[in-house]
Every structure is written in C-alpha cells, then in structure tokens.
Design a protein around this motif. Structure first.
Motif, PDB file in Angstrom:
ATOM      1  N   ASP A 232       9.453  10.267  14.749  1.00  0.00           N
ATOM      2  CA  ASP A 232       8.463   9.322  15.265  1.00  0.00           C
ATOM      3  C   ASP A 232       8.965   7.884  15.215  1.00  0.00           C
ATOM      4  OD1 ASP A 232       5.975  11.023  15.749  1.00  0.00           O
ATOM      5  OD2 ASP A 232       6.662  11.669  13.779  1.00  0.00           O
ATOM      6  N   LEU A 233       9.872   7.607  14.305  1.00  0.00           N
ATOM      7  CA  LEU A 233      10.529   6.302  14.250  1.00  0.00           C
ATOM      8  C   LEU A 233      11.719   6.364  13.308  1.00  0.00           C
ATOM      9  CD1 LEU A 233       8.986   3.737  11.846  1.00  0.00           C
ATOM     10  CD2 LEU A 233       7.783   5.863  12.181  1.00  0.00           C
ATOM     11  N   GLY A 234      12.549   5.323  13.385  1.00  0.00           N
ATOM     12  CA  GLY A 234      13.641   5.170  12.431  1.00  0.00           C
ATOM     13  C   GLY A 234      13.580   3.773  11.876  1.00  0.00           C
ATOM     14  N   PHE A 235      14.085   3.600  10.659  1.00  0.00           N
ATOM     15  CA  PHE A 235      14.204   2.225  10.169  1.00  0.00           C
ATOM     16  C   PHE A 235      15.441   2.073   9.315  1.00  0.00           C
ATOM     17  CE2 PHE A 235      11.480   4.141   6.876  1.00  0.00           C
ATOM     18  CZ  PHE A 235      11.885   3.551   5.684  1.00  0.00           C
ATOM     19  N   ALA A 236      15.913   0.819   9.228  1.00  0.00           N
ATOM     20  CA  ALA A 236      17.136   0.503   8.489  1.00  0.00           C
ATOM     21  C   ALA A 236      16.917  -0.778   7.699  1.00  0.00           C
ATOM     22  CB  ALA A 236      18.295   0.302   9.457  1.00  0.00           C
ATOM     23  N   HIS A 237      17.522  -0.802   6.509  1.00  0.00           N
ATOM     24  CA  HIS A 237      17.457  -2.013   5.688  1.00  0.00           C
ATOM     25  C   HIS A 237      18.803  -2.725   5.696  1.00  0.00           C
ATOM     26  CE1 HIS A 237      13.597  -0.948   4.016  1.00  0.00           C
ATOM     27  NE2 HIS A 237      14.042   0.192   3.526  1.00  0.00           N
ATOM     28  N   ASP A 238      18.803  -3.984   5.287  1.00  0.00           N
ATOM     29  CA  ASP A 238      20.061  -4.666   4.972  1.00  0.00           C
ATOM     30  C   ASP A 238      20.446  -4.279   3.531  1.00  0.00           C
ATOM     31  OD1 ASP A 238      17.957  -6.104   3.846  1.00  0.00           O
ATOM     32  OD2 ASP A 238      19.042  -7.992   3.905  1.00  0.00           O
ATOM     33  N   GLY A 239      21.538  -4.852   3.004  1.00  0.00           N
ATOM     34  CA  GLY A 239      22.085  -4.412   1.715  1.00  0.00           C
ATOM     35  C   GLY A 239      21.130  -4.508   0.548  1.00  0.00           C
ATOM     36  N   ASP A 240      20.250  -5.511   0.531  1.00  0.00           N
ATOM     37  CA  ASP A 240      19.332  -5.662  -0.605  1.00  0.00           C
ATOM     38  C   ASP A 240      17.886  -5.345  -0.214  1.00  0.00           C
ATOM     39  OD1 ASP A 240      19.171  -8.000   0.959  1.00  0.00           O
ATOM     40  OD2 ASP A 240      18.430  -9.167  -0.731  1.00  0.00           O
ATOM     41  N   ALA A 241      17.712  -4.821   0.996  1.00  0.00           N
ATOM     42  CA  ALA A 241      16.423  -4.265   1.445  1.00  0.00           C
ATOM     43  C   ALA A 241      15.252  -5.239   1.373  1.00  0.00           C
ATOM     44  CB  ALA A 241      16.089  -2.981   0.679  1.00  0.00           C
ATOM     45  N   ASP A 242      15.511  -6.513   1.655  1.00  0.00           N
ATOM     46  CA  ASP A 242      14.370  -7.408   1.854  1.00  0.00           C
ATOM     47  C   ASP A 242      14.001  -7.443   3.339  1.00  0.00           C
ATOM     48  OD1 ASP A 242      16.655  -8.814   2.550  1.00  0.00           O
ATOM     49  OD2 ASP A 242      16.047 -10.691   1.602  1.00  0.00           O
ATOM     50  N   ARG A 243      14.864  -6.848   4.172  1.00  0.00           N
ATOM     51  CA  ARG A 243      14.578  -6.796   5.600  1.00  0.00           C
ATOM     52  C   ARG A 243      14.470  -5.347   6.065  1.00  0.00           C
ATOM     53  NH1 ARG A 243      19.608 -10.001   7.494  1.00  0.00           N
ATOM     54  NH2 ARG A 243      19.047  -9.099   9.493  1.00  0.00           N
ATOM     55  N   CYS A 244      13.810  -5.172   7.214  1.00  0.00           N
ATOM     56  CA  CYS A 244      13.647  -3.840   7.770  1.00  0.00           C
ATOM     57  C   CYS A 244      13.632  -3.944   9.294  1.00  0.00           C
ATOM     58  CB  CYS A 244      12.320  -3.250   7.277  1.00  0.00           C
ATOM     59  SG  CYS A 244      12.125  -1.527   7.709  1.00  0.00           S
ATOM     60  N   ILE A 245      14.475  -3.138   9.929  1.00  0.00           N
ATOM     61  CA  ILE A 245      14.581  -3.156  11.388  1.00  0.00           C
ATOM     62  C   ILE A 245      14.287  -1.740  11.896  1.00  0.00           C
ATOM     63  CG2 ILE A 245      16.401  -3.175  13.175  1.00  0.00           C
ATOM     64  CD1 ILE A 245      15.356  -5.981  12.730  1.00  0.00           C
ATOM     65  N   ASP A 337       9.936  -8.353   2.398  1.00  0.00           N
ATOM     66  CA  ASP A 337       9.870  -7.079   1.701  1.00  0.00           C
ATOM     67  C   ASP A 337      10.119  -5.919   2.663  1.00  0.00           C
ATOM     68  OD1 ASP A 337       8.937  -4.752   0.313  1.00  0.00           O
ATOM     69  OD2 ASP A 337       7.998  -6.117  -1.124  1.00  0.00           O
ATOM     70  N   GLY A 338      11.306  -5.302   2.549  1.00  0.00           N
ATOM     71  CA  GLY A 338      11.715  -4.233   3.464  1.00  0.00           C
ATOM     72  C   GLY A 338      10.860  -2.975   3.353  1.00  0.00           C
ATOM     73  N   ALA A 339      10.550  -2.534   2.139  1.00  0.00           N
ATOM     74  CA  ALA A 339       9.775  -1.299   1.976  1.00  0.00           C
ATOM     75  C   ALA A 339       8.329  -1.506   2.439  1.00  0.00           C
ATOM     76  CB  ALA A 339       9.810  -0.839   0.522  1.00  0.00           C
ATOM     77  N   MET A 340       7.761  -2.678   2.137  1.00  0.00           N
ATOM     78  CA  MET A 340       6.382  -2.960   2.555  1.00  0.00           C
ATOM     79  C   MET A 340       6.310  -2.999   4.084  1.00  0.00           C
ATOM     80  SD  MET A 340       3.447  -3.562   1.039  1.00  0.00           S
ATOM     81  CE  MET A 340       2.454  -2.790   2.290  1.00  0.00           C
ATOM     82  N   THR A 341       7.334  -3.578   4.718  1.00  0.00           N
ATOM     83  CA  THR A 341       7.388  -3.632   6.177  1.00  0.00           C
ATOM     84  C   THR A 341       7.452  -2.221   6.763  1.00  0.00           C
ATOM     85  OG1 THR A 341       8.569  -5.734   5.998  1.00  0.00           O
ATOM     86  CG2 THR A 341       8.664  -4.637   8.131  1.00  0.00           C
ATOM     87  N   ALA A 342       8.286  -1.364   6.164  1.00  0.00           N
ATOM     88  CA  ALA A 342       8.409   0.017   6.639  1.00  0.00           C
ATOM     89  C   ALA A 342       7.085   0.755   6.496  1.00  0.00           C
ATOM     90  CB  ALA A 342       9.508   0.737   5.855  1.00  0.00           C
ATOM     91  N   ALA A 343       6.426   0.591   5.340  1.00  0.00           N
ATOM     92  CA  ALA A 343       5.164   1.296   5.089  1.00  0.00           C
ATOM     93  C   ALA A 343       4.100   0.882   6.104  1.00  0.00           C
ATOM     94  CB  ALA A 343       4.687   1.013   3.665  1.00  0.00           C
TER      95      ALA A 343
END
Ligand code: MG
Length: 451
Positions: A232-245, A337-343
């Motif tokens: 349904d979707l994919g997501f990726a973080h940068d090295g320290d996971a404050d971002r989410c794409i 916050d990468g995980a919060m963005t993904a959620a």
C-alpha cells in the motif's frame, strides 16, 4: 571557533572529527547542558561507538552522569530527554544522511528540542578554554538504558488511530538504509498491525544497500519492491531517522512537499488544535493552495526545522515541516520525527485509501531549483541588488528574497552552509517557471560578475 553547522558538528571520522575533539566537546557540553544526567545515543556508523565513548568520557570527567541509550533514532533520543525531567540535555552521534566516512555530534536542550545557536556558541566558547575537571570522588557514572527506542515507539503509536489502521490490513515496505531506525521502525509496523517488508534493515555503518540520503536515486530498490509486493506504500528514513520519504502504491517516489500536503490534510480534517500549518518559504505553493482550500491557514518561516518548530510553539500550530521529509507534530514533540511521520501517513492511507490517488488529486506546480556559486561576503549585496532591480514587484523578505507574481514565485536565497546562492522558480505553467528561472539565474550571474 565556529564548529557547529546547521546540524551539529560534522566531519570525517578520525580526520577532523577525532577522539580528542570528541572528548573536549564532551567536557564543553557539560558547561552548557549540565549538570546532567545527559543522555547520549548514536546511529549505526562505524565510528559511532568511538565518538560516543569519547564524548561520554569527557562529560563524566566534568561530573555529569551519562544515560547511554545505545543505537536509536535522533527523535527517540529527543523524546527521552523531553520526558525525563532529571535529564538536563542530550547528545546524538550521527552525520544523518552524509556518506559513511562522516560522523557528527548534535546537541539537544533539556526540553528535547535542538540546541539554540546561542547554546552552541557557548559550547564553542567553552571548547577554547582550559576546562577544570572534577575531583575523583565526583566523576560521573554511565547508566545503560535499553528501552528508550521501544518507549518512543509506544508514544508514536499512542498518537494514531490504531484500530482504524489494523482494520485496513495494510502492507508496507520499509527501507531503513541500514541506519538508526533498523529496530524502532519495524517495531512500529508490528505494533500498528501492518504487514511489513523490511529492506536494508541491518545495522551496518558501511551502508551496503545505498547511502542514507532518501533521495530518488537511492530508493530504486524500494520503488521496485513496493510494486512487486503489491504494498500500500513504502517509506524510507535517512541515517538518523528524523526524516521520512514515501513511495506510493504505484511505486512512485514522492518529494517531501507531497507528504507535507497529505499529512496537513489529515491534521486539518481529523487532528486536534488550531487549523494552522507552518513551513519555510521554500516549500511549494501546492501545500498552501491545499491547506487554504480546506479552510485552514499556513504560515511561512525562514528555512530550518528548529525555526519551524519555534514558530509552531509561538503560534500554537499543531503541525509543520520542511519539504525534505522532516515533519513536526506538536502533540508528540517539537522536532522532526521520521517514525511519527510514517505512522501518520499509514493512518492517512487507512483513512483515505490509495496514496497515489491522494497525490493525483493535489494541485500541480512545476518547481525549478538552480544554484550559483557565491562567496559568503557577497550574498547580502546580491540580495539587495536584485531587490533594487524589481522595485514594483511584491516581495517577501522572510528568508533571502521571495518575489511573488500572479502566476508563481521566485525565491533567491543565500545558502546558510555553503558558498552558494539558491534560485527557485515555481509556477503552474512549466514555461513560466522555466522562463523566470532562466531570467533570474542570468540576473544573478550578471550581478556577481559586477561585484
Ligand atoms: Mg537526519
């Protein structure tokens, strides 16, 4: 001596950033963020253990106790600092999305937000001084904390509609880039009850899959995998996971302003608090058009996530963020916050359906990003000269110079980190965007030649 850039101190490991520097920065940090305890965490880089140990030793020599949280994302460290009253500051060992030979030291204030420039300057001043260590009886201790990642994920899960997500029976592909999210983000998907396909999920500081910057050329494997798995979707973080794409259900890479737009819609329609979104002047007008069409407001700031976060606090905004995938949610914490963005994106898909369909409905703009080499001492003069050349146009001076036309805008902005001058042009009409880009790139070149 200037050591901190926009994202902490960065340098090549065992080059500029060696044990001696790390040890002395550790001592200096205590003079500003002390008395401690001070929390410390790291990403998966080869040199992270070495730098973390040296910073910790420096902090303990100054009498501060150290809470060692191990390998977790930057926002997980920030959440720990924010939620532990006795902790007076935090240190993250990471170079975020930089190549593997780099590492960095980033400092966090007692409230969990990134240190202000004044605090960083005070740490730099202390670094220049001969700092006096404490007597042996007062040397600090290290406490190992092994559940900071899970507590952080529990907090993220508590901020979304888990029942709704479980009922949607989603399948999600996750690319951890072998970085700091390898334990926390798979755990997030498990707790949300979605079927997870994890790639690049081993903690490996050589970054064997791809470099940890979540730009399109690094995410070919994720795009293919989403299609192959019918996810349904994919997501990726940068090295320290404050971002989410994100990658859509059709395997398309989504630039960060798309996720900012979609999550703004979720916030405005289903979130609590003021209907006000905060973003820098460099963000596509697509976000503004969508936000205003939903009856909400948008405030522009200068570029930089701490600036966005501070404006959110001042204006009581529930959500903000930059177009690089760094989003901030006030009900969780005032940092990217990468995980919060993904959620939140998983909740958006559970609520609204196909991510690609949501993207297709967004207003369409064409943005052209160009840059010119420009010495730091010429940047201000350049801005003023361009402003003087266009006296009758509508201008916004929030960051550099934004000229607003009826059918688009041009942003002329000195880079804060490099000897560069950025020239962005945006319009709904591709020809207009291109014509203005060419016009202002030419104008900048002419002025630079004359200086
Ligand atoms: Mg980062």
């Amino acid at each position: 001596m200037k050591m901190f850039g926009t994202n902490g101190i960065r340098g090549e490991s065992n080059g500029y950033l060696d044990c001696e520097l790390a040890l002395k920065i550790g001592k200096s940090i205590v003079t500003v963020l002390g008395p401690g305890p001070i929390a410390i965490a790291m990403d998966t880089r080869v040199s992270s253990d070495m730098i973390r140990s040296a910073v910790s030793a420096g902090m303990m020599s100054m009498g501060a106790d150290v809470h060692n949280l191990g390998m977790i994302p930057t926002p997980a460290l920030q959440y720990y600092v924010k939620t532990h009253e006795e902790v007076t500051g935090g240190v993250m060992i990471t170079a975020s999305h930089n190549p593997p030979e780099f590492n960095g030291i980033k400092c966090v204030s007692g409230d969990g937000t990134e240190c202000k420039p004044e605090e960083e300057a005070a740490i730099e001043d202390a670094y220049e001084r001969d700092l006096k260590v404490v007597p042996w009886q007062e040397i600090g201790h290290e406490v190992i904390v092994d559940d900071a990642g899970e507590r952080y994920i529990d907090a993220v899960v508590s901020k979304v509609d888990v029942d709704l997500i479980r009922k949607a029976k989603l399948k999600v592909c996750l690319d951890c880039a072998n970085g700091a999210s390898v334990e926390t983000s798979p755990l997030l998907l498990k707790k949300l009850g979605v079927e997870a396909v994890v790639i690049n999920g081993q903690p490996d500081g050589m970054f064997p899959g791809h470099y940890s910057e979540p730009v399109e050329e690094n995410l070919a494997e994720l795009k293919e995998r989403v299609v192959k798995e019918s996810a349904d979707l994919g997501f990726a973080h940068d090295g320290d996971a404050d971002r989410c794409i994100f990658v859509s259900d059709k395997g398309k890479y989504l630039p960060g302003d798309y996720s900012l737009a979609i999550l703004s819609k979720l916030q405005i329609q289903h979130g609590e608090g003021k209907k006000l979104i905060v973003t820098p002047v460099s963000t596509s007008a697509m976000v503004e058009e969508l936000v205003c069409s939903l009856g909400a407001d948008l405030t522009y700031t200068a570029v930089g996530s701490p600036i966005v976060a501070r404006r959110m606090i001042a204006d009581g905004s529930p959500m903000g963020g930059e177009d690089n995938g760094g989003l901030i949610f006030a009900d969780h914490q005032y940092c990217r916050d990468g995980a919060m963005t993904a959620a939140r994106m998983i909740e958006a898909v559970a609520r609204y359906g196909s991510l690609q369909a949501m993207v297709d409905e967004l207003p369409k703009y064409v943005t052209i990003k160009a840059a010119a080499r420009c010495d730091n001492d010429k940047k201000e003069i350049l801005v003023e000269r361009i402003a003087a050349n266009h006296p009758s146009e509508k201008m916004d001076r929030t960051d550099g110079l934004k000229i607003i036309f009826d059918d688009g805008w041009v942003l002329l902005r000195p880079s804060g980190t490099e000897p560069k001058f950025r020239i962005y042009s945006e319009s709904k009409d591709a020809d207009v965007a291109k014509r203005r880009s060419d016009q202002f790139v030419g104008e900048v070149a002419d002025i630079l030649k004359s200086l």
